[in-house]
Design an enzyme around this catalytic site. Structure first.
Site, PDB file in Angstrom:
ATOM      1  N   ASN A   1     -12.785   6.013  -0.298  1.00  8.28           N
ATOM      2  CA  ASN A   1     -13.357   5.041  -1.238  1.00  8.28           C
ATOM      3  C   ASN A   1     -14.270   4.042  -0.529  1.00  8.28           C
ATOM      4  O   ASN A   1     -14.151   2.826  -0.669  1.00  8.28           O
ATOM      5  CB  ASN A   1     -12.252   4.306  -2.018  1.00  8.28           C
ATOM      6  CG  ASN A   1     -11.307   3.519  -1.131  1.00  8.28           C
ATOM      7  OD1 ASN A   1     -11.084   3.866   0.025  1.00  8.28           O
ATOM      8  ND2 ASN A   1     -10.754   2.452  -1.673  1.00  8.28           N
TER       9      ASN A   1
ATOM     10  N   HIS B   1       1.913   5.406  -1.467  1.00  8.64           N
ATOM     11  CA  HIS B   1       2.516   4.070  -1.579  1.00  8.64           C
ATOM     12  C   HIS B   1       3.516   3.917  -2.722  1.00  8.64           C
ATOM     13  O   HIS B   1       3.246   3.285  -3.737  1.00  8.64           O
ATOM     14  CB  HIS B   1       1.463   2.962  -1.642  1.00  8.64           C
ATOM     15  CG  HIS B   1       0.249   3.253  -2.490  1.00  8.64           C
ATOM     16  ND1 HIS B   1       0.332   3.714  -3.788  1.00  8.64           N
ATOM     17  CD2 HIS B   1      -1.063   3.143  -2.191  1.00  8.64           C
ATOM     18  CE1 HIS B   1      -0.899   3.853  -4.249  1.00  8.64           C
ATOM     19  NE2 HIS B   1      -1.754   3.518  -3.317  1.00  8.64           N
TER      20      HIS B   1
ATOM     21  N   ASN C   1      -2.210  -3.658  -3.911  1.00 10.28           N
ATOM     22  CA  ASN C   1      -1.987  -2.763  -5.031  1.00 10.28           C
ATOM     23  C   ASN C   1      -1.511  -1.425  -4.508  1.00 10.28           C
ATOM     24  O   ASN C   1      -2.223  -0.793  -3.739  1.00 10.28           O
ATOM     25  CB  ASN C   1      -3.298  -2.574  -5.804  1.00 10.28           C
ATOM     26  CG  ASN C   1      -3.117  -1.751  -7.067  1.00 10.28           C
ATOM     27  OD1 ASN C   1      -1.997  -1.515  -7.514  1.00 10.28           O
ATOM     28  ND2 ASN C   1      -4.213  -1.319  -7.654  1.00 10.28           N
TER      29      ASN C   1
ATOM     30  N   ASP D   1      -1.412   2.263   4.667  1.00 12.00           N
ATOM     31  CA  ASP D   1      -2.403   1.788   3.686  1.00 12.00           C
ATOM     32  C   ASP D   1      -3.176   0.591   4.250  1.00 12.00           C
ATOM     33  O   ASP D   1      -3.447  -0.389   3.571  1.00 12.00           O
ATOM     34  CB  ASP D   1      -1.724   1.413   2.360  1.00 12.00           C
ATOM     35  CG  ASP D   1      -2.718   1.322   1.197  1.00 12.00           C
ATOM     36  OD1 ASP D   1      -2.293   0.980   0.085  1.00 12.00           O
ATOM     37  OD2 ASP D   1      -3.926   1.573   1.423  1.00 12.00           O
TER      38      ASP D   1
END
Lengths: 423, 196, 328
Positions: free
Chosen positions: A92, A230, A276, A303
């Site tokens: 991303n 996650h 998040n 993450d």
């Protein structure tokens, strides 16, 4: 010249080895693992563990597009400092890694600037828009090791079903970021008593759980592999546990902050408590810990999400989600999981090496004679205080600043090169 | 103004009830003598003990002249300069300023029990001026203990006594304390409210 | 005469009610009456010099005539200099950060900064890093402490008059808060303030506008207006915002009126002595009927008057308690 690591406690979960031994390295390969070895250069690993370099299948390096937060180069240095020799960056970026040219860009940049091994992932849908599949066959051929729209979920069940089928055909695992964004109205923390008390819009657990359930069902429908990223909630873990028992090809990961912190951390409005999926409550932390202990959680992935100080130094509502994690992972694993007797040291190493490697079928995460010399030497008892000012990462957004952790990396070797050594 | 610093080590009686009554009577006479037009007088007693003293003066003047000047109360707490400097502690609930008569053009007599540094009177002057424009302001005090920090002097004084820094004058009035007496108290000094 | 507690104010800022003790709240409420008197002076200047030479900056990111003028008036009546900054006119539009804006304001030597912001936590992160006394005039949905304090003051003033007991407190008082609780910082601050003062709080509104777990803050929750007000001593109506309709939170204003409006008809279910309050501005005939707002039960205008006095008390306590600020 050869290099030998002596006097260490070698742990290699792939071969079930856990014993005092020396490791002799010749060039880029492990020549021998045995007793009383000698070599040209020596690294004294007395009191330390010698194990495969850690593998993180979920990091965010912001190249291309947001190089002030992190580059492939700086991210690799952060990885090395944290004991990692292989990482899988998420696609991303800006522009996203959704075509062969972009995958090749990442590989080239890694070759030019990275000090550890970069295994690129690619988007599952073009521009991560959740509509059209990417050319996964070609992406695999040029070197992508997984597909994901991480940062978002694929909203349409139709599209996800086809993505799962196609990815599986190409031999790629779909990494699932599970989030029903329609349940979230500007949410920035877990929905619960604390979000009510602090007046912040909440993100209910169901946002994650509904999609974990849906995504797993689609994987079952298609027979494809799926990896849940996650995981943070008790119910989420339970859904995965049941699916595994029913034979679904599902694996999952969690990140250290989900067993270390709860949403109480948001009380001071520190944006380093904003990520998040969000930090949950004590019952979820307990369930995550139990899932790590019983093997429902397959691996640990940080993450790692770097943001500049300026980006994060804003009102809680406006701050971007995410915290860095590569340089605190080992300390949090040992302090939070091993020192508390939840899991053994060997199991902890497994969760950070061969387990993530197997999920993506990568030929790493193990120590074997003739294999690549990707090794980390760490002192499991050493106490150290987290000081973001000395991070190798370009970003400092960690909620653990000032914390004293146990377990410090002494040296990291990648293909036989010492890419990090504690001063 | 009575102070609540340190424990009292030693007490001396400065004025007994009879002497106090005589002083108040004399002060009333002086006020009448100095002010031809008694109907222009208005008394503002500085809380808390200035108020009953003001009422006694007004009653005496009524007896002497047949005219009873109006009496009101002045709290001065909101005008104290030590509060602005963050030094003093806000004494809340010690009574509020209240008077039911206009003061424009009047001869306002401020009444207090003890005069020391003069800061309370300065605050009283500021407060009175915020309420209107008296023709003149005069000051009546029962006891002057010295220690002036401002150029303020009483027009009418009951008694003067020289004191050391560790000595405080404590006025007791039968309306509030059950007896009339003026005491000189020696206390151990502590930090606290400035003198009046 | 009220009691005279000897507690000294020790906080640099007023950010919320949640962290205040009952004693701190009472200190503010007991300091306010003398300022009511200042504003009520008929002849004479409605001013005292307690904040003379100090600078109070009103920094409002959200438009608000009522609260802003109340703070401005309070500062002026304490003889302070005042400055008003609205976000649209300030550098926020040019993308300046919150911290930079405050640092620039402080470079002009401010003592108190009163801030209203659309995002929860903004005053808190500023207070941690800047020396000015920060007063939270409303941060998102989180808290609006001065509103809760003036509301409690008004309730107490009323019951002291009615019971003819100058020492009465709010213990045992039953307060019903009606409306959009989820989005209300006024509701949150009032729950903290009233429960710390011993009152009982009942919350009532559409289920979709009641946030999860709010009972844990110490309130009772119901979606039935009759149940909420049948034994209430105070009925506190919150402003309902029309925009909520689009977000599928309640079907129509018409329905809201039928179920939750405080009007003559619904007040028949309430005890005759119940007070009616509202933080303002009122949507007449939406959450509160016009004739009720103007009736003898309503102390809404008293709230506004007391608001100035309570804010004067707060600013005085913050600045003159001897810590923080620029001129300390």
């Amino acid at each position: 010249m050869s290099l030998v690591i002596v006097n260490g406690h070698v742990i290699d979960p792939a071969s079930a080895r856990s014993e005092r031994a020396d490791v002799l390295i010749e060039g880029t390969r492990i020549e021998r693992i045995g007793k009383g070895l000698k070599g040209g250069k020596t690294i004294d690993a007395s009191g330390c563990v010698v194990c495969p370099g850690f593998v993180d299948i979920h990091v965010h390096f912001r190249e291309p597009g947001q190089e002030s937060k992190e580059t492939i180069a700086s991210g690799s240095r952060a990885a090395a400092r944290g004991g990692y020799t292989s990482v899988v960056p998420m696609p991303n970026t800006a522009p996203p890694i959704d075509n062969a040219g972009m995958v090749e860009f990442v590989i080239r940049r890694a070759r030019e600037t990275a000090c550890v091994k970069i295994w690129p992932s690619a988007c599952a849908t073009k521009e991560r828009a959740g509509q059209e599949m990417t050319e996964m066959g070609e992406l695999k051929d040029v070197g992508a090791v997984a597909v994901t729209d991480d940062g978002s979920d694929i909203a349409s069940s139709w599209v996800l079903r086809r993505v799962l089928e196609y990815a599986d055909m190409c031999g790629l695992t779909y990494l699932a970021h599970c989030e029903d964004a329609s349940l979230m109205e500007g949410g920035c923390m877990n929905e619960g008593y604390n979000s009510t008390r602090l007046g912040l819009p909440g993100m209910p657990r169901e946002m994650e759980e509904i999609r974990i359930d849906r995504n797993i069902r689609l994987a079952a429908l298609t027979g494809a592999k799926i990896h849940i990223q996650h995981v943070t909630t008790a119910e989420g873990v339970e859904i995965i546990r049941r699916a595994k028992a029913n034979g679904v090809r599902v694996t999952c990961e969690t990140a250290p902050h989900y067993w270390m912190l709860t949403d109480e951390a948001v009380t001071t409005f520190s944006t380093n408590a904003k990520m998040n999926p969000p930090l949950r409550e004590a019952a979820d932390v307990a369930a995550i810990r139990a899932a790590i202990a019983d093997g429902t959680i397959d691996c640990i992935a940080t993450d790692h999400a770097p943001h500049t100080f300026t980006d994060k130094d804003v009102e809680f509502h406006l701050a971007p989600f995410g915290i860095v994690g590569l340089e605190t992972a080992l300390g949090l694993v040992l302090t939070g999981l091993v020192e508390t007797d939840l899991i053994s040291l060997e199991r902890a190493v497994e969760l950070m090496t061969i387990a993530p490697a197997r999920i993506l079928n990568l030929p790493i995460g193990m120590l074997r004679e003739g294999g690549p010399a990707d090794i980390v030497v760490f002192d499991p008892k050493k106490e150290w205080t987290v000081d973001p000012a000395v991070f190798a990462s370009l970003s400092r957004n960690t909620p653990f600043a000032g914390e004293t952790l146990r377990g410090q990396v002494k040296a990291t070797l990648c293909d036989g090169n010492v890419v990090y050594q504690l001063a | 103004m009575n102070s609540d610093n340190g424990p009292v080590c030693e007490t001396t009686v400065v004025m007994e009830a009879i002497a106090m009554a005589a002083a108040i009577h004399r002060m009333a006479q002086e006020i009448v003598a100095a002010n031809e037009d008694v109907s222009s007088l208005a008394f503002l007693g500085i809380l808390s003990r200035g108020r009953p003293l003001a009422e006694r003066l007004a009653a005496q003047i009524d007896q002497m002249t047949g005219v009873a000047p109006p009496v009101g109360s002045l709290a001065t707490t909101l005008y104290r300069d030590d509060l602005r400097a963050g030094v003093g502690t806000v004494k809340i609930g010690g009574g509020t300023t209240h008077f039911a008569f206009p003061i424009d053009g009047k001869t306002v007599v401020l009444v207090d029990d003890v005069l020391a540094a003069g800061r309370t009177i300065r605050a009283a002057l500021d407060e009175v001026m915020d309420y209107g424009r008296p023709a003149r302001i005069q000051l009546a005090c029962l006891v002057d203990r010295g220690g002036r920090e401002l150029p303020i002097q009483p027009d009418y004084l009951g008694w003067s006594v020289a004191t050391r820094p560790d000595e405080w004058v404590s006025v007791r009035l039968r309306e509030m304390d059950g007896q009339d007496i003026v005491l000189l108290e020696r206390r151990s000094l502590t930090d606290g409210e400035g003198g009046s | 005469m009220t009691q005279a507690p000897r507690l000294k104010w020790t906080r640099k800022d007023l950010l919320g009610i949640e962290e205040l003790s009952r004693e701190e709240i009472l200190l503010i409420l007991d300091t306010a009456p003398q300022f009511v008197a200042v504003s009520a002076r008929e002849s004479g200047i409605k001013k005292v010099p307690l904040l003379q030479g100090r600078l109070v900056v009103n920094w409002f990111y959200e438009p608000s005539t009522r609260t802003r003028t109340s703070f401005e008036l309070a500062a002026k009546r304490l003889s302070a200099d005042t400055l008003s900054i609205t976000a649209s006119a300030s550098s926020a539009v040019k993308g300046e950060t919150l911290h930079d804006t405050l640092a620039n304001i402080e470079a002009m030597h401010t003592d108190i900064v009163v801030i209203r912001h659309s995002y929860a936590g903004a005053p808190h992160i500023l207070a941690q890093r800047h020396p000015s006394h920060i007063v939270n005039a409303g941060d998102g949905r989180h808290e609006h402490p001065t509103q809760a304090l003036l509301d409690a003051f008004t309730m107490r003033e009323h019951i002291r008059a009615v019971r003819q007991d100058p020492a009465a407190q709010l213990d045992g008082l039953r307060v019903a808060i009606i409306g959009d609780i989820t989005n209300s910082r006024v509701a949150r601050s009032n729950i903290w303030c009233l429960t710390k003062l011993g009152a009982q709080v009942t919350l009532c509104g559409p289920r979709t506008l009641i946030p999860p777990h709010i009972e844990r803050m110490g309130a009772v929750v119901t979606t039935d207006l009759r149940e909420a007000i049948c034994d209430a001593d105070v009925i506190y109506a919150l402003r309902i915002q029309f925009e909520r309709q689009q977000n599928c939170l309640f079907p129509s204003v018409r329905e809201y009126i039928r179920l939750f409006r405080v009007d003559q008809e619904s007040l028949r279910l309430a005890p005759p002595h119940a007070l009616v309050m509202h933080p303002g501005p009122i949507n007449r005939d939406i959450e509160l009927a016009a004739e009720v707002a103007d009736s003898a039960r309503s102390v809404i205008l008293r709230q506004v008057t007391n608001g100035v006095a309570v804010r004067m008390a707060i600013m005085h306590l913050l600045v003159n308690s001897g810590r923080g600020g620029d001129g300390a």
